[in-house]
Design an enzyme around this catalytic site. Structure first.
Site, PDB file in Angstrom:
ATOM      1  CG  HIS A  26      -8.803 -87.748 -26.738  1.00 37.71           C
ATOM      2  ND1 HIS A  26      -8.804 -86.743 -27.554  1.00 37.71           N
ATOM      3  CD2 HIS A  26      -7.632 -88.402 -26.646  1.00 37.71           C
ATOM      4  CE1 HIS A  26      -7.115 -86.791 -28.001  1.00 37.71           C
ATOM      5  NE2 HIS A  26      -6.682 -87.652 -27.412  1.00 37.71           N
ATOM      6  CE1 TYR A  75      -2.689 -91.753 -20.690  1.00 36.66           C
ATOM      7  CE2 TYR A  75      -4.224 -92.480 -22.589  1.00 36.66           C
ATOM      8  CZ  TYR A  75      -3.420 -91.654 -21.824  1.00 36.66           C
ATOM      9  OH  TYR A  75      -3.182 -90.426 -22.375  1.00 36.66           O
ATOM     10  CE1 TYR A  84       1.082 -88.554 -21.661  1.00 36.48           C
ATOM     11  CE2 TYR A  84       0.212 -89.664 -23.258  1.00 36.48           C
ATOM     12  CZ  TYR A  84       0.220 -89.294 -22.199  1.00 36.48           C
ATOM     13  OH  TYR A  84      -0.917 -89.407 -21.439  1.00 36.48           O
ATOM     14  CE  LYS A  98      -5.176 -93.811 -13.969  1.00 31.76           C
ATOM     15  NZ  LYS A  98      -6.095 -94.180 -15.171  1.00 31.76           N
ATOM     16  N   PRO A 150       0.000 -85.688 -12.065  1.00 32.56           N
ATOM     17  CG  PRO A 150       0.157 -83.332 -12.910  1.00 32.56           C
ATOM     18  CD  PRO A 150       0.754 -84.248 -11.724  1.00 32.56           C
TER      19      PRO A 150
HETATM   20  P1  RFL Z   1      -9.677 -79.610  -5.374  1.00 35.35           P
HETATM   21  O1  RFL Z   1     -10.251 -79.463  -6.745  1.00 35.35           O
HETATM   22  O2  RFL Z   1      -8.259 -79.231  -5.036  1.00 35.35           O
HETATM   23  O3  RFL Z   1     -10.665 -78.839  -4.577  1.00 35.35           O
HETATM   24  C1  RFL Z   1     -10.325 -78.688  -3.048  1.00 35.35           C
HETATM   25  C2  RFL Z   1     -11.180 -77.495  -2.821  1.00 35.35           C
HETATM   26  O4  RFL Z   1     -10.900 -77.094  -1.344  1.00 35.35           O
HETATM   27  C3  RFL Z   1     -10.929 -75.502  -1.026  1.00 35.35           C
HETATM   28  N1  RFL Z   1     -10.274 -75.521   0.332  1.00 35.35           N
HETATM   29  C4  RFL Z   1     -11.183 -75.204   1.329  1.00 35.35           C
HETATM   30  N2  RFL Z   1     -12.253 -74.709   1.452  1.00 35.35           N
HETATM   31  C5  RFL Z   1     -12.794 -74.484   2.878  1.00 35.35           C
HETATM   32  N3  RFL Z   1     -11.679 -74.373   3.855  1.00 35.35           N
HETATM   33  C6  RFL Z   1     -10.396 -74.804   3.705  1.00 35.35           C
HETATM   34  N4  RFL Z   1      -9.510 -74.681   4.832  1.00 35.35           N
HETATM   35  C7  RFL Z   1     -10.121 -75.210   2.393  1.00 35.35           C
HETATM   36  N5  RFL Z   1      -8.807 -75.325   1.823  1.00 35.35           N
HETATM   37  C8  RFL Z   1      -9.132 -75.698   0.529  1.00 35.35           C
HETATM   38  C9  RFL Z   1     -10.052 -75.277  -2.202  1.00 35.35           C
HETATM   39  O5  RFL Z   1     -10.400 -73.776  -2.576  1.00 35.35           O
HETATM   40  C10 RFL Z   1     -10.686 -76.074  -3.502  1.00 35.35           C
HETATM   41  O6  RFL Z   1     -11.916 -75.204  -3.978  1.00 35.35           O
HETATM   42  O7  RFL Z   1      -9.598 -80.900  -4.794  1.00 35.35           O
HETATM   43  P2  RFL Z   1     -10.455 -82.463  -5.280  1.00 35.35           P
HETATM   44  O8  RFL Z   1     -12.086 -81.953  -5.161  1.00 35.35           O
HETATM   45  O9  RFL Z   1     -10.334 -83.404  -4.545  1.00 35.35           O
HETATM   46  O10 RFL Z   1     -10.232 -82.746  -6.868  1.00 35.35           O
HETATM   47  C11 RFL Z   1      -8.933 -83.092  -7.338  1.00 35.35           C
HETATM   48  C12 RFL Z   1      -8.604 -82.583  -8.550  1.00 35.35           C
HETATM   49  O11 RFL Z   1      -8.762 -81.233  -8.380  1.00 35.35           O
HETATM   50  C13 RFL Z   1      -7.123 -83.136  -8.798  1.00 35.35           C
HETATM   51  O12 RFL Z   1      -6.826 -84.281  -8.439  1.00 35.35           O
HETATM   52  C14 RFL Z   1      -7.098 -83.125 -10.399  1.00 35.35           C
HETATM   53  O13 RFL Z   1      -7.149 -81.464 -11.005  1.00 35.35           O
HETATM   54  C15 RFL Z   1      -5.732 -83.520 -10.856  1.00 35.35           C
HETATM   55  N6  RFL Z   1      -5.371 -83.463 -12.507  1.00 35.35           N
HETATM   56  C16 RFL Z   1      -5.914 -84.083 -13.328  1.00 35.35           C
HETATM   57  N7  RFL Z   1      -7.087 -85.249 -12.832  1.00 35.35           N
HETATM   58  C17 RFL Z   1      -7.592 -85.956 -13.791  1.00 35.35           C
HETATM   59  O14 RFL Z   1      -8.253 -86.770 -13.223  1.00 35.35           O
HETATM   60  N8  RFL Z   1      -7.254 -85.853 -15.068  1.00 35.35           N
HETATM   61  C18 RFL Z   1      -6.629 -84.825 -15.700  1.00 35.35           C
HETATM   62  O15 RFL Z   1      -6.562 -84.617 -16.731  1.00 35.35           O
HETATM   63  C19 RFL Z   1      -5.982 -84.083 -14.704  1.00 35.35           C
HETATM   64  N9  RFL Z   1      -4.970 -83.159 -15.204  1.00 35.35           N
HETATM   65  C20 RFL Z   1      -4.542 -82.429 -12.790  1.00 35.35           C
HETATM   66  C21 RFL Z   1      -4.334 -82.199 -14.224  1.00 35.35           C
HETATM   67  C22 RFL Z   1      -4.067 -81.586 -11.926  1.00 35.35           C
HETATM   68  C23 RFL Z   1      -2.990 -80.541 -12.277  1.00 35.35           C
HETATM   69  N10 RFL Z   1      -2.488 -79.740 -11.522  1.00 35.35           N
HETATM   70  C24 RFL Z   1      -2.845 -78.298 -11.492  1.00 35.35           C
HETATM   71  C25 RFL Z   1      -1.986 -80.441 -10.130  1.00 35.35           C
HETATM   72  C26 RFL Z   1      -3.443 -81.211 -14.575  1.00 35.35           C
HETATM   73  C27 RFL Z   1      -3.000 -80.349 -13.770  1.00 35.35           C
HETATM   74  C28 RFL Z   1      -1.944 -79.316 -14.207  1.00 35.35           C
END
Ligand code: RFL
Length: 382
Positions: A74, A379, A193, A289, A285
């Site tokens: 994309h 970006y 956007y 990043k 978000p």
């Molecule tokens: P995660 O994915 O939150 O995974 C953490 C894991 O730890 C577990 N956990 C535990 N396990 C054992 N003991 C405990 N005490 C624990 N406490 C928690 C949880 O169950 C979970 O499975 O963290 P990680 O690996 O650091 O990854 C980060 C990403 O998930 C996050 O930064 C992104 O999703 C942010 N984000 C986006 N990032 C991008 O790079 N590109 C995107 O297009 C993008 N879109 C988004 C997003 C985040 C969003 N939300 C919901 C905040 C869009 C949205 C709507």
């Protein structure tokens, strides 16, 4: 008797799973402890846009089969407001890098399967309750596990960052989005956007049949107050469908409030505990990043841990925090730049002034090649 591993990883999100896979490729004995069930983590829809560095990491380490098969490249985004619309093709700007759209829950599913194939150990439904950074011991459900190193990949609300006494820099940007997943094909070929007096609206592809939309709302808004019809009506208005064409509508399968917040831990290491991903730095978000930072940190940390374990060389491990920090802050800076481009106060003495400033910045982004190159580089890259 404490369970033993060489590296213990808390959390099976993108950070923990990329790290686990890279360590397994280097034959490091690893154990991942994950609070949720396998079904839950494999269906947790969040990110979708992977930057160029994330795609490189996945490809170089043999983790890209699902992304290549089911993801798609994309390279365009559009900005629209009352004055019109312009589109940027960022494959022709900056370093010419593009995004790969691949939903996070699919990536997590691939990474778990590959990690198990590589002989990695993972335990689901094991919430870690305590971490001792000095002895690299973690406690859970009355049990204990002990390792040479522990890596906290348990997100911004996890337990790991609380075991690191370093300072934190937190900011609530005062903006919230209703994040919507719709069972509907993308309405446009671009990430869009839209700026409107009612607030920001965003459109992002997730796949041929699923699209993510965002609507700026009050931070204390109740998602239940947004039935499907209200969401589509507001999207039609803010996306100005009368001028730019209709949306492809479908049932809303997820709606949640996301507050745009930043929260960066000053040091990513304490004793034998390291932090990666959202546990190290939460980022809004607005510039997609978070998962990309998580993957970048996982690769750096896998290399540093392997050096320490296989070659007794701890230099990269000692430098891990200072290596990551400038990249984290660059991502935060660009994410903040996006927030101020996309949102402003709806009313108040400053509202009109800020609206005109945003207008001027958009004009510059539309007309200035230098500004477009800056945008594209930040970006898609970090
Ligand atoms: P995660 O994915 O939150 O995974 C953490 C894991 O730890 C577990 N956990 C535990 N396990 C054992 N003991 C405990 N005490 C624990 N406490 C928690 C949880 O169950 C979970 O499975 O963290 P990680 O690996 O650091 O990854 C980060 C990403 O998930 C996050 O930064 C992104 O999703 C942010 N984000 C986006 N990032 C991008 O790079 N590109 C995107 O297009 C993008 N879109 C988004 C997003 C985040 C969003 N939300 C919901 C905040 C869009 C949205 C709507």
């Amino acid at each position: 008797m404490a369970e033993r591993a060489t590296v213990l990883i808390v959390g099976a999100g993108p950070a923990g799973l990329v790290l686990g896979n890279l360590l397994r490729a280097n034959r490091v004995d690893t154990l991942i402890l994950e609070r949720g069930s396998r079904a839950r983590v494999q269906t947790r829809a969040r990110a979708g846009f992977l930057g160029a560095n994330s795609a490189r990491v996945l490809t170089e380490h043999g983790l890209d089969a699902g992304m290549l098969h089911n993801g798609h490249l994309h390279a365009t985004c559009a900005f629209r407001d009352g004055n019109g619309q312009f589109e940027l093709d960022y494959s022709r700007l900056g370093r010419g890098e593009v995004h790969t759209v691949y939903p996070q829950q699919h990536l997590v599913t691939d990474l778990i399967a590959e990690y198990l194939d590589r002989g990695g150990r993972i335990r689901f439904e094991v919430p870690v309750t305590h971490i001792d950074p000095q002895t690299a011991t973690v406690s859970y459900n009355g049990g204990e596990a002990q390792a040479r190193f522990v890596v906290g990949c348990d997100g911004s609300n996890g337990i790991s960052r609380r075991a690191v006494p370093a300072g934190r820099h937190a900011r609530d940007h005062g903006v919230a989005w209703l994040a919507v997943l719709a069972q509907a094909p993308p309405s446009m070929g671009t990430t869009t956007y839209a700026m409107h007096d009612n607030g920001f609206a965003g459109h992002m592809a997730r796949g041929p049949h699923v699209t993510r939309y965002y609507l700026q709302v009050e931070p204390d808004e109740d998602p239940a107050a947004w039935p499907d019809e209200r969401i589509w009506a507001e999207l039609r208005l803010r996306m100005r469908v009368d001028r730019f064409g209709p949306l492809r509508e479908g049932p809303v399968t997820e709606r949640r409030i996301v507050r745009l917040r930043s929260d960066v831990v000053d040091s990513l290491q304490h004793g034998r505990l390291f932090l990666a991903g959202d546990a190290a730095s939460l980022i809004s978000p607005s510039a997609a990043k978070g998962a990309n930072l998580a993957i970048m940190e996982a690769e750096l940390l896998a290399g540093a841990l392997t050096d320490a374990l296989a070659r007794d060389d701890e230099r990269a491990l000692a430098a891990y925090s200072t290596t990551c920090r400038p990249r984290i802050w660059r991502a935060q800076e660009f994410s903040h730049w996006m927030i101020t481009l996309l949102h402003g106060p709806a009313d108040g003495p400053d509202a009109q002034f800020q609206r005109l400033l945003r207008r001027a910045r958009l004009d510059s982004l539309r007309d200035s090649r230098a500004h477009q190159d800056f945008f594209a580089e930040n970006y898609v890259g970090i």
